[in-house]
Design a protein around this motif. Structure first.
Motif, PDB file in Angstrom:
ATOM      1  N   THR A 170       3.161  -4.150  -8.493  1.00 32.31           N
ATOM      2  CA  THR A 170       2.827  -2.910  -7.795  1.00 32.31           C
ATOM      3  C   THR A 170       3.804  -1.793  -8.130  1.00 32.31           C
ATOM      4  O   THR A 170       3.397  -0.659  -8.408  1.00 32.31           O
ATOM      5  CB  THR A 170       2.806  -3.150  -6.272  1.00 32.31           C
ATOM      6  OG1 THR A 170       1.862  -4.176  -5.969  1.00 32.31           O
ATOM      7  CG2 THR A 170       2.419  -1.882  -5.532  1.00 32.31           C
ATOM      8  N   VAL A 171       5.092  -2.107  -8.118  1.00 36.27           N
ATOM      9  CA  VAL A 171       6.104  -1.083  -8.371  1.00 36.27           C
ATOM     10  C   VAL A 171       5.977  -0.534  -9.796  1.00 36.27           C
ATOM     11  O   VAL A 171       5.929   0.683 -10.008  1.00 36.27           O
ATOM     12  CB  VAL A 171       7.515  -1.651  -8.127  1.00 36.27           C
ATOM     13  CG1 VAL A 171       8.571  -0.678  -8.618  1.00 36.27           C
ATOM     14  CG2 VAL A 171       7.719  -1.941  -6.642  1.00 36.27           C
ATOM     15  N   LEU A 172       5.934  -1.407 -10.784  1.00 35.23           N
ATOM     16  CA  LEU A 172       5.914  -0.956 -12.177  1.00 35.23           C
ATOM     17  C   LEU A 172       4.634  -0.192 -12.523  1.00 35.23           C
ATOM     18  O   LEU A 172       4.682   0.822 -13.226  1.00 35.23           O
ATOM     19  CB  LEU A 172       6.090  -2.145 -13.118  1.00 35.23           C
ATOM     20  CG  LEU A 172       7.487  -2.775 -13.143  1.00 35.23           C
ATOM     21  CD1 LEU A 172       7.545  -3.911 -14.152  1.00 35.23           C
ATOM     22  CD2 LEU A 172       8.544  -1.727 -13.486  1.00 35.23           C
ATOM     23  N   ASN A 173       3.496  -0.653 -12.034  1.00 33.33           N
ATOM     24  CA  ASN A 173       2.248   0.014 -12.391  1.00 33.33           C
ATOM     25  C   ASN A 173       2.031   1.301 -11.608  1.00 33.33           C
ATOM     26  O   ASN A 173       1.402   2.228 -12.113  1.00 33.33           O
ATOM     27  CB  ASN A 173       1.069  -0.940 -12.190  1.00 33.33           C
ATOM     28  CG  ASN A 173       0.971  -1.971 -13.289  1.00 33.33           C
ATOM     29  OD1 ASN A 173       0.488  -1.698 -14.378  1.00 33.33           O
ATOM     30  ND2 ASN A 173       1.451  -3.174 -13.012  1.00 33.33           N
ATOM     31  N   SER A 193       0.833  -1.209   0.000  1.00 35.45           N
ATOM     32  CA  SER A 193       0.000   0.000   0.000  1.00 35.45           C
ATOM     33  C   SER A 193       0.865   1.257   0.000  1.00 35.45           C
ATOM     34  O   SER A 193       0.616   2.196  -0.769  1.00 35.45           O
ATOM     35  CB  SER A 193      -0.935   0.000   1.209  1.00 35.45           C
ATOM     36  OG  SER A 193      -1.801  -1.118   1.188  1.00 35.45           O
ATOM     37  N   TYR A 194       1.900   1.285   0.843  1.00 36.77           N
ATOM     38  CA  TYR A 194       2.790   2.449   0.887  1.00 36.77           C
ATOM     39  C   TYR A 194       3.532   2.629  -0.437  1.00 36.77           C
ATOM     40  O   TYR A 194       3.713   3.759  -0.911  1.00 36.77           O
ATOM     41  CB  TYR A 194       3.780   2.309   2.032  1.00 36.77           C
ATOM     42  CG  TYR A 194       3.140   2.408   3.405  1.00 36.77           C
ATOM     43  CD1 TYR A 194       2.151   3.360   3.657  1.00 36.77           C
ATOM     44  CD2 TYR A 194       3.503   1.550   4.443  1.00 36.77           C
ATOM     45  CE1 TYR A 194       1.560   3.457   4.900  1.00 36.77           C
ATOM     46  CE2 TYR A 194       2.909   1.642   5.691  1.00 36.77           C
ATOM     47  CZ  TYR A 194       1.934   2.595   5.914  1.00 36.77           C
ATOM     48  OH  TYR A 194       1.333   2.680   7.141  1.00 36.77           O
ATOM     49  N   ILE A 195       3.969   1.517  -1.033  1.00 36.32           N
ATOM     50  CA  ILE A 195       4.634   1.609  -2.338  1.00 36.32           C
ATOM     51  C   ILE A 195       3.689   2.208  -3.379  1.00 36.32           C
ATOM     52  O   ILE A 195       4.082   3.054  -4.195  1.00 36.32           O
ATOM     53  CB  ILE A 195       5.125   0.216  -2.777  1.00 36.32           C
ATOM     54  CG1 ILE A 195       6.254  -0.268  -1.872  1.00 36.32           C
ATOM     55  CG2 ILE A 195       5.593   0.245  -4.236  1.00 36.32           C
ATOM     56  CD1 ILE A 195       6.704  -1.686  -2.176  1.00 36.32           C
ATOM     57  N   VAL A 222       6.020   7.835 -13.918  1.00 35.76           N
ATOM     58  CA  VAL A 222       7.462   8.110 -13.959  1.00 35.76           C
ATOM     59  C   VAL A 222       8.064   7.612 -15.263  1.00 35.76           C
ATOM     60  O   VAL A 222       8.885   8.296 -15.900  1.00 35.76           O
ATOM     61  CB  VAL A 222       8.163   7.453 -12.752  1.00 35.76           C
ATOM     62  CG1 VAL A 222       9.660   7.725 -12.794  1.00 35.76           C
ATOM     63  CG2 VAL A 222       7.562   7.956 -11.441  1.00 35.76           C
ATOM     64  N   LEU A 223       7.648   6.426 -15.703  1.00 33.68           N
ATOM     65  CA  LEU A 223       8.163   5.864 -16.951  1.00 33.68           C
ATOM     66  C   LEU A 223       7.735   6.692 -18.153  1.00 33.68           C
ATOM     67  O   LEU A 223       8.518   6.896 -19.098  1.00 33.68           O
ATOM     68  CB  LEU A 223       7.689   4.414 -17.087  1.00 33.68           C
ATOM     69  CG  LEU A 223       8.125   3.460 -15.975  1.00 33.68           C
ATOM     70  CD1 LEU A 223       7.510   2.082 -16.164  1.00 33.68           C
ATOM     71  CD2 LEU A 223       9.643   3.353 -15.910  1.00 33.68           C
ATOM     72  N   VAL A 224       6.498   7.172 -18.127  1.00 37.31           N
ATOM     73  CA  VAL A 224       6.029   8.037 -19.216  1.00 37.31           C
ATOM     74  C   VAL A 224       6.806   9.353 -19.227  1.00 37.31           C
ATOM     75  O   VAL A 224       7.115   9.918 -20.291  1.00 37.31           O
ATOM     76  CB  VAL A 224       4.515   8.281 -19.079  1.00 37.31           C
ATOM     77  CG1 VAL A 224       4.044   9.390 -20.018  1.00 37.31           C
ATOM     78  CG2 VAL A 224       3.744   7.001 -19.371  1.00 37.31           C
ATOM     79  N   PHE A 225       7.154   9.856 -18.042  1.00 38.55           N
ATOM     80  CA  PHE A 225       7.953  11.081 -17.962  1.00 38.55           C
ATOM     81  C   PHE A 225       9.335  10.863 -18.581  1.00 38.55           C
ATOM     82  O   PHE A 225       9.836  11.714 -19.332  1.00 38.55           O
ATOM     83  CB  PHE A 225       8.091  11.501 -16.500  1.00 38.55           C
ATOM     84  CG  PHE A 225       9.077  12.597 -16.269  1.00 38.55           C
ATOM     85  CD1 PHE A 225       8.805  13.901 -16.659  1.00 38.55           C
ATOM     86  CD2 PHE A 225      10.305  12.328 -15.661  1.00 38.55           C
ATOM     87  CE1 PHE A 225       9.726  14.914 -16.449  1.00 38.55           C
ATOM     88  CE2 PHE A 225      11.224  13.335 -15.443  1.00 38.55           C
ATOM     89  CZ  PHE A 225      10.937  14.631 -15.843  1.00 38.55           C
ATOM     90  N   LEU A 226       9.957   9.728 -18.285  1.00 36.75           N
ATOM     91  CA  LEU A 226      11.257   9.429 -18.886  1.00 36.75           C
ATOM     92  C   LEU A 226      11.142   9.302 -20.401  1.00 36.75           C
ATOM     93  O   LEU A 226      12.033   9.711 -21.147  1.00 36.75           O
ATOM     94  CB  LEU A 226      11.823   8.138 -18.284  1.00 36.75           C
ATOM     95  CG  LEU A 226      12.145   8.170 -16.779  1.00 36.75           C
ATOM     96  CD1 LEU A 226      12.614   6.810 -16.304  1.00 36.75           C
ATOM     97  CD2 LEU A 226      13.179   9.247 -16.478  1.00 36.75           C
ATOM     98  N   TRP A 227      10.040   8.750 -20.866  1.00 35.62           N
ATOM     99  CA  TRP A 227       9.818   8.643 -22.312  1.00 35.62           C
ATOM    100  C   TRP A 227       9.685  10.026 -22.947  1.00 35.62           C
ATOM    101  O   TRP A 227      10.198  10.280 -24.039  1.00 35.62           O
ATOM    102  CB  TRP A 227       8.588   7.798 -22.578  1.00 35.62           C
ATOM    103  CG  TRP A 227       8.268   7.607 -24.034  1.00 35.62           C
ATOM    104  CD1 TRP A 227       7.293   8.228 -24.750  1.00 35.62           C
ATOM    105  CD2 TRP A 227       8.929   6.724 -24.945  1.00 35.62           C
ATOM    106  NE1 TRP A 227       7.303   7.796 -26.042  1.00 35.62           N
ATOM    107  CE2 TRP A 227       8.307   6.866 -26.191  1.00 35.62           C
ATOM    108  CE3 TRP A 227       9.994   5.838 -24.826  1.00 35.62           C
ATOM    109  CZ2 TRP A 227       8.693   6.156 -27.317  1.00 35.62           C
ATOM    110  CZ3 TRP A 227      10.381   5.125 -25.947  1.00 35.62           C
ATOM    111  CH2 TRP A 227       9.743   5.291 -27.160  1.00 35.62           C
TER     112      TRP A 227
END
Length: 517
Positions: free
Chosen positions: A473-476, A218-220, A481-486
């Motif tokens: 959980t981490v990736l989704n 949940s915190y992640i 963040v991943l879209v920002f890097l893209w």
């Protein structure tokens, strides 16, 4: 004498033919608004079929003895003699009917009054079966000795709660636990109820994660979603600036996907925090609106992921003759229109509300997780609502995986054709010499995987081990963040396009214009 016997047999045959068939009770009574009343009045006097019917028992019992009925091997009903005697005053025998009814009879009609839309219980009906117990023509309530109903279960469910169907004259109703106590023997849920009605056991799927792991996940999720909200806003600003300099279709599609992703993470945080803030008293239009927003955002994100894959197909496969009149307008009608239509239908059906899941840790401490999403109180609409998320997401992952496979194949052909055959070197030597280009291609494929929404497919890993929960959980949660890097990668490539030298190969130019235009 034979004439008298023939007449008696004829009268008995005629009377049995006149009796109502038990097989028609369910279908005929369901046409009435108050179908439970119709069922209870007809099921006592109906005629049973000659062959035994699974899940249905109708027989006369002695009121001075305790009656035990087993319609199936998974169900057992024990009725005390005091309840049998209370059901009749003029006879030593009474008709007892125990029938197994599908829970769809109790779920297919949503409540008309908003008062009944308040969730009372959460979970799903055990095996989707309801046990209907009827004794005589009198309604038995406030019994001095309870009726015992046993429902067998396995280790895949927990937190069973005995309940009965509380129906009203207008056909509406809800599940209630009044007058029923639940006992778990390990293999059976035993219901001790002081009345007769339609009974079932509400259970929750057993969660294999302990409470500490759930709290960590949940915190992640909260931290990742917060970062995603901030960075998707920055990504939108970047795309707006890029689109201002180069009004291209690919950038416009990226903007729509980023906007949908922003709504998804924002709605998730709002729904979660509202649930924690309000606790058990969170019912109302606010929670329903947040559930609608979260469901709509998820479908919009998946829809625009599909459109990203479709747009990529046009760029890489159908390179020529890909002009489509009012292209972005048509994509927007699909990307935003489809989620709005589905969410509106679900909202009219009243399925949005509080979703609750009970969890038990190693010390048998029971806690409840809840969020404003699809209400647990109305499981009759949940299959339709979940088909728009689970099934739809599976189709999205499958389709975009095929698109990504075509991209990898195209990359391989371009590299081999331009570096292997044209230069005369073996393609393996070429990749050794230009290993940096290989890493760039890998980064491109990884970035496209995130843009196409392929991390949703990692949901399958949650059924394998606890590590699968963490990876998913981490990736989704970090999709923003991943879209920002893209978006940063697109900005860098946009600047480098203006400085391309004459030494650049045709494959490099092709890859640049394909992924960034």
């Amino acid at each position: 004498m034979w004439i008298t016997g023939f007449l008696i047999a004829l009268v008995c045959f005629s009377s049995s033919r006149a009796r109502y068939s038990c097989q028609r009770v369910f279908s005929d009574c369901y046409e009435y608004n108050n179908w439970p009343e119709c069922y209870e009045s007809r099921i006592i006097t109906c005629s049973t079929p000659r062959l035994p019917t699974p899940g249905f028992v109708q027989r006369q019992v002695n009121t001075s003895l305790e009656a035990e009925v087993t319609p199936t091997s998974d169900h057992r009903v024990t009725i005390p003699s005091s309840a049998l005697q209370k059901s009749t005053e003029s006879s030593d025998e009474v008709v007892v009917v125990v029938a197994l009814i599908s829970s769809t009879y109790f779920k297919s009609r949503p409540p008309k009054s908003r008062a009944f839309r308040q969730p009372v219980l959460s979970g799903s009906i055990l095996r989707g079966q309801v046990l209907a117990v009827t004794v005589g023509r009198r309604r038995l309530q406030n019994l001095s000795q309870p009726v015992k109903l046993a429902f067998s279960h396995n280790a895949s469910v927990e937190n069973g709660t005995c309940m009965f169907w509380l129906h009203h004259l207008d056909g509406t109703g809800k599940w209630s636990t009044d007058g029923c106590l639940t006992t778990d023997t390990g293999s059976h849920y035993v219901c001790n109820c002081n009345h007769l009605s339609f009974f079932a056991v509400l259970v929750n799927p057993k969660i294999s994660l302990d409470r500490k792991t759930v709290m960590t996940l949940s915190y992640i999720t909260y931290v990742g979603s917060t970062l995603s909200v901030v960075l998707t806003i920055i990504s939108l600003i970047i795309y707006i600036c890029l689109h201002g300099r180069r009004p291209e279709k690919s950038i416009a599609v990226h903007m729509q996907l980023t906007g949908a992703l922003l709504g998804l993470h924002l709605s998730f945080l709002l729904s979660s925090f509202w649930s924690r803030l309000q606790g058990q008293n969170q019912e109302g239009w606010v929670c329903s609106a947040l559930g609608f927003f979260l469901h709509w955002s998820l479908m919009a994100t998946l829809s625009w992921s599909v459109l990203e894959g479709f747009h990529l197909y046009l760029l890489l496969i159908r390179v020529f003759n890909i002009y489509v009149r009012r292209y972005m307008l048509k994509l927007s009608l699909v990307g935003w229109g489809f989620p709005t239509l589905v969410a509106a239908v679900c909202a009219i059906s009243g399925v949005y509300g509080t979703f609750r899941v009970n969890m038990t840790d190693t010390s048998s401490h029971v806690s409840e997780a809840q969020i404003c999403w699809l209400s647990s109180a109305f499981p009759h609409m949940l299959p339709v609502a979940y088909s728009t998320t689970v099934v739809f997401s599976c189709l999205v992952v499958l389709y975009n995986s095929c698109m990504l496979g075509l991209v990898v194949l195209k990359l391989w052909k371009l590299r081999v054709g331009s570096r292997g055959f044209e230069s005369g070197y073996n393609w393996r030597n070429t990749y050794r010499e230009r290993g940096g280009q290989v890493w760039k291609d890998c980064a491109t494929v990884l970035g496209l995987s995130c843009v196409l929404g392929l991390p949703w497919g990692l949901a399958l890993t949650t059924h394998i081990s606890t590590a699968g929960f963490y990876v998913f959980t981490v990736l989704n949660s970090l999709q923003g963040v991943l879209v920002f890097l893209w978006s940063l990668a697109l900005t860098c490539k946009s600047r480098s396009e203006n400085n391309l030298s004459s030494k650049d190969t045709s494959s490099q130019k092709y890859m640049t214009t394909s992924f960034n235009s």
